[in-house]
Write an enzyme that holds these catalytic residues in place. Structure first.
Site, short mmCIF file in Angstrom:
data_model
loop_
_atom_site.label_atom_id
_atom_site.label_comp_id
_atom_site.label_asym_id
_atom_site.label_seq_id
_atom_site.Cartn_x
_atom_site.Cartn_y
_atom_site.Cartn_z
N LYS A 1 0.85 -1.21 0.00
CA LYS A 1 0.00 0.00 0.00
C LYS A 1 0.88 1.26 0.00
CE LYS A 1 -1.77 1.52 4.05
NZ LYS A 1 -1.48 2.95 4.37
N ASN A 2 1.93 1.24 0.82
CA ASN A 2 2.72 2.46 0.99
C ASN A 2 3.76 2.68 -0.10
OD1 ASN A 2 1.12 3.02 3.14
ND2 ASN A 2 2.61 2.44 4.70
N ARG B 1 0.24 14.58 13.63
CA ARG B 1 0.56 14.49 12.19
C ARG B 1 0.73 15.91 11.60
NH1 ARG B 1 -1.20 9.22 10.54
NH2 ARG B 1 0.42 9.28 8.96
N ARG C 1 -8.58 -0.53 4.95
CA ARG C 1 -7.70 0.47 4.34
C ARG C 1 -6.35 -0.13 4.01
NH1 ARG C 1 -6.77 5.66 7.70
NH2 ARG C 1 -5.35 5.95 5.94
N CYS D 1 -5.30 8.27 9.94
CA CYS D 1 -5.31 7.58 11.24
C CYS D 1 -5.17 8.59 12.38
CB CYS D 1 -4.13 6.61 11.34
SG CYS D 1 -4.19 5.30 10.16
N ASP E 1 4.61 0.54 12.17
CA ASP E 1 3.37 -0.11 11.70
C ASP E 1 3.27 -1.55 12.18
OD1 ASP E 1 3.22 1.56 8.44
OD2 ASP E 1 2.84 2.23 10.49
C1 EPZ Z 1 4.24 6.94 6.55
O1 EPZ Z 1 3.41 7.94 7.10
C2 EPZ Z 1 3.34 5.72 6.38
N1 EPZ Z 1 2.25 6.05 5.45
C3 EPZ Z 1 2.77 5.32 7.75
O2 EPZ Z 1 1.98 4.16 7.56
C4 EPZ Z 1 3.94 5.01 8.67
O3 EPZ Z 1 3.44 4.70 9.94
C5 EPZ Z 1 4.88 6.22 8.76
O4 EPZ Z 1 5.31 6.61 7.44
C6 EPZ Z 1 6.12 5.92 9.58
O5 EPZ Z 1 6.79 4.83 9.04
C7 EPZ Z 1 2.49 6.03 4.13
O6 EPZ Z 1 3.61 5.77 3.67
C8 EPZ Z 1 1.35 6.36 3.22
P1 EPZ Z 1 5.99 10.35 8.70
P2 EPZ Z 1 3.90 9.47 7.15
O7 EPZ Z 1 5.80 11.66 8.01
O8 EPZ Z 1 4.83 9.74 6.04
C9 EPZ Z 1 6.30 13.74 11.94
C10 EPZ Z 1 0.04 2.84 7.69
O9 EPZ Z 1 -0.55 2.31 8.64
N2 EPZ Z 1 6.07 14.79 10.92
O10 EPZ Z 1 7.16 9.49 8.31
O11 EPZ Z 1 2.71 10.33 7.31
C11 EPZ Z 1 5.10 12.86 12.19
O12 EPZ Z 1 4.21 13.47 13.09
C12 EPZ Z 1 0.56 4.26 7.83
O13 EPZ Z 1 0.25 2.31 6.58
C13 EPZ Z 1 6.20 16.12 11.31
O14 EPZ Z 1 6.50 16.43 12.47
O15 EPZ Z 1 4.70 9.48 8.51
C14 EPZ Z 1 5.75 11.62 12.78
O16 EPZ Z 1 5.99 11.85 14.17
C15 EPZ Z 1 0.26 4.84 9.21
N3 EPZ Z 1 6.00 17.11 10.40
C16 EPZ Z 1 7.11 11.57 12.06
O17 EPZ Z 1 7.28 12.83 11.43
C17 EPZ Z 1 5.68 16.83 9.10
O18 EPZ Z 1 5.53 17.77 8.29
C18 EPZ Z 1 7.18 10.51 10.98
O19 EPZ Z 1 5.98 10.60 10.26
C19 EPZ Z 1 5.55 15.46 8.71
C20 EPZ Z 1 5.75 14.46 9.65
#
Ligand code: EPZ
Length: 430
Positions: A26-27, A125, A409, A120, A316
């Site tokens: 998916k990702n 986020r 999802r 989620c 995850d």
């Molecule tokens: C990706 O989400 C995945 N989704 C998530 O999978 C996964 O849990 C996550 O990466 C971590 O591995 C997809 O790839 C579609 P991040 P993403 O931005 O990119 C902070 C699932 O179940 N952050 O890597 O949204 C954020 O709050 C989903 O398949 C900021 O602070 O996660 C987090 O603490 C859930 N500011 C950290 O970075 C920003 O502008 C990492 O989040 C962006 C993110």
């Protein structure tokens, strides 16, 4: 939307047997779908599971003006001449991954408007990394009635950007923005997930000039639209499905073969499992669990989990793995370092009989082994939903799992695939 699962548990017995095929990731698919904005021609993709998030992304692309065709596991996106520059509110609210679109849309359309994305409920986020980074590439930000608008009337220009956190979707969105920016972009402190490497591999095969994928520093020479030609993108196996099914296998199967997977992508899970004393064979594209009922989980020593960006332990898989920890001997510490809201599901495991103490939003201690009793549960996100399925299968008695939309999802037809190895699971629609 209000489907629920009814599951009859095995009371700790390991009586399931069979084979499960892992679907396309998916990702990896979601950013690949978003990349269609970068192409002069259309995109052809295969090994695409019929997931709610894939449907949402398809609806989002249709809203923007792209034609999409989903048949069996193939997914085609026809090019579009005029593309809207605003992300639809309803889809953005339901899927955080819609944020990936910002980069390619800003690069191609020189303007993009969007609401703060939803998805989620695993923490705040924020999107500060996106806003600050695109401003460095020459975009200006305005806000009106809750909508953000990033615009760069002269187009984006290459920049050197250091991400203050390793963000998967931010890394993907900026790579795609940089493909159409003028000049060179250097992204530092990038995420290194296999899905990012897969995206870049395909973009490079279509003419993108990118190097460093899979490392913290990625360089992109931007300038022109890409062409997919006759290439067909084949999604890599979903490593989170692979880990989820491995955990299911060790919890409740005697024999299980997990096929069509990339075990090397989940070494951060297979290593502690083998160290704990579990037995399974790792092949290039499958994992084989045999005579697992001979192993008493309650006799195996538990292990600590600290989630970390790839190649560390994937956030995850934290919830599904914590269900296993409730069945092992000793005290384990689970430290969720990525999202502050991602341990709340443990309260429900405690109601089922687990011995889990929450110290703060990021840390719990799991003492085992403890048998679980079936309960009615409400899945809060994709991965906790899957964890509840594992807990329900291990438990004694019947469980009801609500909010199955979240599980749909991320896992296609999960009840059919689990039933095929002997799980007593039924989907009930309200
Ligand atoms: C990706 O989400 C995945 N989704 C998530 O999978 C996964 O849990 C996550 O990466 C971590 O591995 C997809 O790839 C579609 P991040 P993403 O931005 O990119 C902070 C699932 O179940 N952050 O890597 O949204 C954020 O709050 C989903 O398949 C900021 O602070 O996660 C987090 O603490 C859930 N500011 C950290 O970075 C920003 O502008 C990492 O989040 C962006 C993110």
């Amino acid at each position: 939307m209000n489907d629920k699962f009814i599951i009859k548990g095995l009371a700790g017995k390991k009586t399931l047997n069979g084979k499960i095929k892992v679907n396309g990731s998916k990702n990896a698919i979601l950013p690949l779908m978003a990349s269609c904005v970068l192409f002069k021609d259309g995109l052809k993709m295969k090994n695409i599971p019929n997931l709610e998030d894939v449907k949402r992304m398809s609806e989002l692309l249709n809203f923007l003006g792209f034609q999409t065709h989903f048949k069996n596991d193939s997914f085609d996106i026809d090019m579009s001449k005029d593309i809207k520059s605003i992300l639809p509110e309803d889809i953005s609210k339901r899927m955080r991954a819609s944020i990936i679109m910002i980069g390619p849309m800003l690069g191609r359309l020189k303007q993009v408007s969007f609401l703060h994305p939803g998805g989620c409920v695993i923490g705040a986020r924020p999107i500060d990394i996106f806003i600050k980074g695109f401003q460095k590439m020459g975009a200006t930000l305005s806000e009106k009635n809750g909508f953000y608008t990033l615009s760069a009337k002269n187009g984006l220009r290459g920049a050197e950007i250091f991400f203050n956190l390793q963000s998967v979707t931010a890394t993907e969105s900026f790579i795609m923005a940089a493909v159409l920016a003028k000049g060179k972009t250097v992204l530092k402190n990038c995420a290194m997930e296999p899905e990012i490497v897969d995206l870049v591999t395909f973009l490079k095969s279509c003419g993108a000039k990118i190097k460093g994928e899979g490392t913290p520093t990625i360089e992109i020479i931007g300038g022109k639209m890409l062409s997919s030609g006759k290439k067909v993108y084949k999604a890599i196996p979903d490593r989170i499905e692979t880990g989820s099914f491995l955990l299911l296998g060790l919890l409740a199967c005697d024999n299980l073969e997990i096929t069509n997977c990339n075990p090397v992508d989940i070494e951060s899970l297979t290593t502690p499992l083998l160290d704990a004393g579990f037995k399974f064979q790792i092949h290039k594209d499958k994992i084989v669990i045999k005579d697992n009922s001979k192993i008493q989980n309650s006799k195996l020593n538990t292990f600590n989990i600290k989630t970390h960006e790839h190649p560390g332990f994937p956030t995850d898989l934290q919830a599904p793995a914590t269900v296993l920890l409730t069945q092992l001997k000793g005290e384990a510490h689970v430290h969720e370092t990525i999202f502050e809201g991602r341990l709340n599901y443990t309260e429900d495991l405690v109601k089922m009989g687990a011995n889990i103490n929450m110290w703060d939003a990021n840390r719990v201690t799991v003492k085992g082994p403890n048998s679980l009793r079936g309960k009615e549960l409400w899945g809060p996100d994709i991965r906790a939903g899957l964890a509840f399925i594992l807990a329900a299968i291990v438990a004694k008695g019947q469980s009801i799992i609500n909010n199955v939309y979240y599980i749909d999802r991320g896992y296609e037809r999960i009840e059919e695939r689990l039933s095929s190895i002997g799980v007593d699971i039924k989907r009930v629609s309200d």
